[in-house]
Design an enzyme around this catalytic site. Sequence first.
Site, short mmCIF file in Angstrom:
data_model
loop_
_atom_site.label_atom_id
_atom_site.label_comp_id
_atom_site.label_asym_id
_atom_site.label_seq_id
_atom_site.Cartn_x
_atom_site.Cartn_y
_atom_site.Cartn_z
N TYR A 20 0.88 -1.29 -0.07
CA TYR A 20 -0.10 -0.01 -0.02
C TYR A 20 0.90 1.20 0.03
O TYR A 20 0.89 2.01 1.02
CB TYR A 20 -1.16 0.04 1.38
CG TYR A 20 -2.20 -1.01 1.08
CD1 TYR A 20 -3.21 -0.71 0.12
CD2 TYR A 20 -1.87 -2.14 1.70
CE1 TYR A 20 -4.21 -1.90 0.14
CE2 TYR A 20 -3.08 -3.31 1.36
CZ TYR A 20 -3.95 -3.03 0.66
OH TYR A 20 -5.06 -4.07 0.54
N TYR A 148 -11.46 -8.06 7.18
CA TYR A 148 -10.34 -7.84 6.20
C TYR A 148 -9.85 -9.34 6.07
O TYR A 148 -9.75 -10.13 7.01
CB TYR A 148 -9.13 -7.10 6.79
CG TYR A 148 -7.81 -7.40 6.00
CD1 TYR A 148 -7.83 -6.40 4.76
CD2 TYR A 148 -6.91 -8.13 6.05
CE1 TYR A 148 -7.04 -6.52 3.56
CE2 TYR A 148 -6.06 -8.32 5.15
CZ TYR A 148 -5.95 -7.54 4.10
OH TYR A 148 -4.88 -7.50 3.15
N ASP A 248 -12.03 -17.14 9.41
CA ASP A 248 -10.69 -16.78 8.67
C ASP A 248 -10.12 -16.62 10.17
O ASP A 248 -10.21 -15.44 10.68
CB ASP A 248 -10.88 -15.39 7.81
CG ASP A 248 -9.57 -14.87 7.43
OD1 ASP A 248 -8.52 -15.49 7.99
OD2 ASP A 248 -9.60 -13.97 6.58
N LYS A 277 -0.48 -16.55 8.17
CA LYS A 277 0.37 -15.67 9.16
C LYS A 277 1.38 -16.52 9.91
O LYS A 277 2.32 -16.88 9.74
CB LYS A 277 -0.54 -14.89 9.96
CG LYS A 277 -1.09 -13.59 8.96
CD LYS A 277 -1.41 -12.17 9.46
CE LYS A 277 -1.40 -10.97 8.89
NZ LYS A 277 -2.80 -10.96 8.08
#
Length: 428
Positions: A20, A148, A248, A277
């Site tokens: 980003y 997210y 998630d 992760k």
Amino acid sequence: MPGNVCMSKDIDQHHIWHPYSVMHSELPIYEVASADGVRLTLADSRELIDGMSSWWCMIHGYNHPQMNAALEQQLKKMAHVMFGGLTHEPAKTLSQQLLDITPEPLEKIFFSDSGSVSVEVAMKMALQYWQARRQPQRQCFITLRGGYHGDTFAAMSVSDPDNGMHGLFQSILPKQIFVDRPRCRFGEPCTDDDIAPLEKALKEEQGIAALIMEPIVQGAGGMWFYSADYLKKVRALCDHYDVLLILDEIATGFGRSGKLFACEHAGISPDIMCIGKALTGGYMTLAATLTTASIASTIDQGKPGVFMHGPTFMASPLACAAASASIDLLLKSDWQSNIHRIEQQLERGLAPCRALDQVEEVRVLGAIGVVEMKRAVNMKSITEAFVEAGVWVRPFGKLVYLMPPYIIGDEDLQTLTNVLVETIKIQK
Ligand SMILES: *Cc1c(COP(=O)(O)O)cnc(C)c1O
């Protein structure tokens, strides 16, 4: 050699994208030369205590002897081999470990290379499942605002449509159904009013394949901790309306929230679960999507008779070896009391923020400490202040948070919280 440092900075500024970011950014970029334990060493020899676990992955810290040894051993056997038609011991060992620690009905595992891809895979599983059950009209997903799930297209379509990350793409994303995030907080009960919007959507909307959400902790969409009771009711509603539940656990998995998986706070299990992760202790990129025997066999029986996905680096042996070693380390440690220790210290250390005018709210759960500011922080000045003070903290928007490696000692953690409090004080 100063010349080298300069050159590498130039090539970075002129040619390399960061997450980003824009080229030629005003924001500082720091070059890391090495890392050990909870410390990053910059190219100019400054040391920073890492409060981010490199985006929540490096749970055992950097340069861990057992992690290094596991990778070195695997490297001598093979770094990689394709997974089509072949298998290997690292994938088998890791799968057994995952079967042992993930919620009971999950027993079929699909490995992929990143969290976003594991979400794509989960959504594809749900779609193929309904195809196989001859309800191909079930093509839509329901999800919570403030979530997210990643940066790829299907994952973007179920991430918060308004928080700025993916707004540009709205017109070409599949239209999904969004329900407000629960108001009931972690530790609070969930009233009928709290769950009503979700129930209404499940009752009224047609063609829902699955509900996808982050359990207990909404991460990059707003660092929001919600009621376990809500999640319990979500499970019951999905059963009642015959909708699959995808959880998630990419941010929450492997102990971060105080349970090995956050769905354990609610005592429920999903039909499909994504992990990533911290799976490899941050050493390699690896993710997985797990589902039940019944969903897997339904998919097998439908057209085209196979599950339609297969990444080049599926179940990379090196990544699987790292994940195995990381899970071993975690389970052999007293991780629960350790997370509790971090939680209490975050609570104590961040408490002074509550008195500050700039601060809207402070919330702590497990090894996650969040300070929500009233206004978005100035990334340049706050980042420079943190680095100046010897810590690595990367806020987003109004959220300044800590998610340190689990191995962090009391003193380093205190430095992190002290610096955070002092730095926030001088924010305008
Ligand atoms: C980080 C994250 C993802 C995306 O994972 P990547 O590895 O960055 O693709 C998806 N879901 C959640 C909850 C995450 O925290």
